[in-house]
Design a protein around this motif. Sequence first.
Motif, PDB file in Angstrom:
ATOM      1  N   ARG A 106       0.542  -1.656   0.267  1.00  0.00           N
ATOM      2  CA  ARG A 106      -0.038  -0.328  -0.409  1.00  0.00           C
ATOM      3  C   ARG A 106       1.091   1.317   0.027  1.00  0.00           C
ATOM      4  N   GLU A 107       1.760   0.860  -0.338  1.00  0.00           N
ATOM      5  CA  GLU A 107       2.788   2.378  -0.487  1.00  0.00           C
ATOM      6  C   GLU A 107       2.371   3.802  -1.236  1.00  0.00           C
ATOM      7  N   GLY A 108       2.268   4.767  -1.065  1.00  0.00           N
ATOM      8  CA  GLY A 108       1.899   5.848  -1.544  1.00  0.00           C
ATOM      9  C   GLY A 108      -0.007   6.245  -1.648  1.00  0.00           C
ATOM     10  N   TRP A 109      -0.043   5.281  -0.139  1.00  0.00           N
ATOM     11  CA  TRP A 109      -1.574   5.902   0.090  1.00  0.00           C
ATOM     12  C   TRP A 109      -1.913   7.260   0.633  1.00  0.00           C
ATOM     13  N   PRO A 110      -0.475   6.999   1.271  1.00  0.00           N
ATOM     14  CA  PRO A 110      -1.298   9.193   2.094  1.00  0.00           C
ATOM     15  C   PRO A 110      -1.496   9.841   0.451  1.00  0.00           C
ATOM     16  N   VAL A 124      -2.487   9.016  -2.502  1.00  0.00           N
ATOM     17  CA  VAL A 124      -3.862   8.612  -2.644  1.00  0.00           C
ATOM     18  C   VAL A 124      -4.977   9.391  -2.018  1.00  0.00           C
ATOM     19  N   MET A 125      -4.915   9.226  -0.762  1.00  0.00           N
ATOM     20  CA  MET A 125      -5.638  10.053   0.420  1.00  0.00           C
ATOM     21  C   MET A 125      -6.143  10.887   0.363  1.00  0.00           C
ATOM     22  N   ILE A 126      -5.354  11.885   0.242  1.00  0.00           N
ATOM     23  CA  ILE A 126      -4.591  13.768   0.156  1.00  0.00           C
ATOM     24  C   ILE A 126      -5.223  14.319  -1.357  1.00  0.00           C
ATOM     25  N   ALA A 164     -19.081   7.557   2.907  1.00  0.00           N
ATOM     26  CA  ALA A 164     -18.922   7.428   1.992  1.00  0.00           C
ATOM     27  C   ALA A 164     -17.268   7.793   0.841  1.00  0.00           C
ATOM     28  N   TYR A 165     -17.217   8.644   1.763  1.00  0.00           N
ATOM     29  CA  TYR A 165     -15.564   9.072   2.015  1.00  0.00           C
ATOM     30  C   TYR A 165     -14.544   7.755   1.809  1.00  0.00           C
ATOM     31  N   LEU A 166     -14.743   6.916   2.605  1.00  0.00           N
ATOM     32  CA  LEU A 166     -14.211   6.033   2.813  1.00  0.00           C
ATOM     33  C   LEU A 166     -13.431   5.012   1.529  1.00  0.00           C
ATOM     34  N   GLN A 167     -15.385   5.069   1.779  1.00  0.00           N
ATOM     35  CA  GLN A 167     -15.497   3.752  -0.632  1.00  0.00           C
ATOM     36  C   GLN A 167     -14.667   4.561  -1.210  1.00  0.00           C
ATOM     37  N   GLN A 168     -14.663   5.565  -1.666  1.00  0.00           N
ATOM     38  CA  GLN A 168     -13.909   6.299  -2.765  1.00  0.00           C
ATOM     39  C   GLN A 168     -12.490   6.871  -2.811  1.00  0.00           C
ATOM     40  N   TYR A 169     -12.521   6.953  -0.716  1.00  0.00           N
ATOM     41  CA  TYR A 169     -10.305   6.543  -0.562  1.00  0.00           C
ATOM     42  C   TYR A 169     -10.035   4.445  -1.547  1.00  0.00           C
ATOM     43  N   ILE A 170     -11.280   3.893  -1.050  1.00  0.00           N
ATOM     44  CA  ILE A 170     -10.693   2.577  -0.964  1.00  0.00           C
ATOM     45  C   ILE A 170     -11.155   2.139  -2.955  1.00  0.00           C
ATOM     46  N   ASP A 171     -11.565   3.065  -3.399  1.00  0.00           N
ATOM     47  CA  ASP A 171     -11.822   2.882  -4.957  1.00  0.00           C
ATOM     48  C   ASP A 171     -10.363   3.237  -5.380  1.00  0.00           C
ATOM     49  N   ARG A 172      -9.644   3.993  -5.132  1.00  0.00           N
ATOM     50  CA  ARG A 172      -9.039   4.825  -5.549  1.00  0.00           C
ATOM     51  C   ARG A 172      -7.421   3.802  -5.579  1.00  0.00           C
ATOM     52  N   MET A 218      -7.617   0.727  -3.735  1.00  0.00           N
ATOM     53  CA  MET A 218      -7.592  -0.551  -4.577  1.00  0.00           C
ATOM     54  C   MET A 218      -7.160  -0.854  -6.106  1.00  0.00           C
ATOM     55  N   SER A 219      -7.512  -0.041  -6.880  1.00  0.00           N
ATOM     56  CA  SER A 219      -6.815   0.416  -8.179  1.00  0.00           C
ATOM     57  C   SER A 219      -5.497   0.014  -8.513  1.00  0.00           C
ATOM     58  N   VAL A 220      -4.404   0.372  -7.905  1.00  0.00           N
ATOM     59  CA  VAL A 220      -2.996   0.210  -7.692  1.00  0.00           C
ATOM     60  C   VAL A 220      -3.302  -0.765  -6.316  1.00  0.00           C
ATOM     61  N   VAL A 221      -3.509  -0.908  -5.424  1.00  0.00           N
ATOM     62  CA  VAL A 221      -2.882  -2.452  -5.008  1.00  0.00           C
ATOM     63  C   VAL A 221      -3.253  -3.450  -5.478  1.00  0.00           C
ATOM     64  N   HIS A 222      -4.477  -4.009  -6.708  1.00  0.00           N
ATOM     65  CA  HIS A 222      -5.155  -5.356  -7.466  1.00  0.00           C
ATOM     66  C   HIS A 222      -3.876  -5.558  -8.230  1.00  0.00           C
ATOM     67  N   GLY A 223      -3.227  -4.169  -8.493  1.00  0.00           N
ATOM     68  CA  GLY A 223      -2.485  -4.692  -9.906  1.00  0.00           C
ATOM     69  C   GLY A 223      -1.057  -5.393  -9.189  1.00  0.00           C
ATOM     70  N   ARG A 224      -0.572  -4.687  -7.682  1.00  0.00           N
ATOM     71  CA  ARG A 224       0.515  -5.837  -7.018  1.00  0.00           C
ATOM     72  C   ARG A 224       0.035  -7.114  -6.236  1.00  0.00           C
ATOM     73  N   TRP A 225      -1.200  -6.984  -5.955  1.00  0.00           N
ATOM     74  CA  TRP A 225      -1.835  -8.581  -5.548  1.00  0.00           C
ATOM     75  C   TRP A 225      -1.083  -9.313  -6.942  1.00  0.00           C
ATOM     76  N   ASP A 226      -1.734  -8.852  -8.330  1.00  0.00           N
ATOM     77  CA  ASP A 226      -1.790  -9.512  -9.616  1.00  0.00           C
ATOM     78  C   ASP A 226      -0.239 -10.210  -9.720  1.00  0.00           C
ATOM     79  N   ALA A 227       0.470  -8.889  -9.617  1.00  0.00           N
ATOM     80  CA  ALA A 227       2.186  -9.486 -10.636  1.00  0.00           C
ATOM     81  C   ALA A 227       2.715 -10.309  -9.236  1.00  0.00           C
ATOM     82  N   ILE A 228       2.045 -10.343  -8.075  1.00  0.00           N
ATOM     83  CA  ILE A 228       3.121 -11.026  -6.819  1.00  0.00           C
ATOM     84  C   ILE A 228       2.313 -12.590  -6.876  1.00  0.00           C
TER      85      ILE A 228
END
Length: 273
Positions: free
Chosen positions: A34-38, A40-42, A101-109, A111-121
């Motif tokens: 999850r590196e880079g999460w701050p 994304v949130m900010i 609602a803010y939380l879901q928006q953040y998670i959506d953003r 996880m679009s990055v995280v899923h790529g890292r999951w797939d790579a591993i």
Amino acid sequence: MQLPSSAELINPAVRRGAFRVALFDFDGTLSLIREGWPRVMIDLMLDRLREQRLITEPEAQCAAHIESFVMALNGHPTVRQMERFAVEVTERGGTPAEPTAYLQQYIDRLMSVVHGRWDAIESRRAHPHEWVVPNAHGILGNLQERGVPLFVASGTDLAHVSREVELLELLPHVGGRVHAPKDNDATFRKRDVIERAVRELAVRGDELIGFGDGVVETQEVKRAGGVAVGVASSEAGVRGVNATKRETLIAAGADIIIPDYEHANELLAWLWN
């Protein structure tokens, strides 16, 4: 035995001797997925403020203000940061959405990055060791050999943490001792995890050693009477102390600052001496 040169001793009176339980934060302390999460949130929060024309100061100043409360709440369930942002919107004269609602928006953003890292591993295009703080497996193995039970306490949703513990091949080290908010439960507290571990293992608070890159776990380990090792980790592929994390961890009460676990064997030998 000397403290390794990569470790910075903040508290010269830090307790040394055998420890009987160890607590690890997850994101930034063990995992780098999850590196880079701050950022994304900010960025999300800045976008929501722009939509309502609520940024009246220079944008860089606004971003720094948001970053200050985002990082101060690092380690709490993520919805806490969204609750604080809802207050920010109100104080600026705007109409906030629900924190969830803010939380879901953040998670959506994110996880679009995280899923790529999951797939790579999962596809083995990336090795698990590439997405952990350097030598994370080594320090966990060292502590296991010392007979120290290992607990993970994270503010990230339990389902995601559990999956990443397995993906990163950390499961053999931490087993079932992974604690995180289920369905982003805002009542989750790392304090409760620490108190439960100390109680169930019948150990003293000063026999606890904690590792974390955030304020909450550092403060809670110190509150319990334990030794707090601040992990001022950088992003994947970057070595050295993260200066911003270092300052935050020292302010939170960290006894020792390390950039990663490259010299974990020497660090633990010094602490156990």
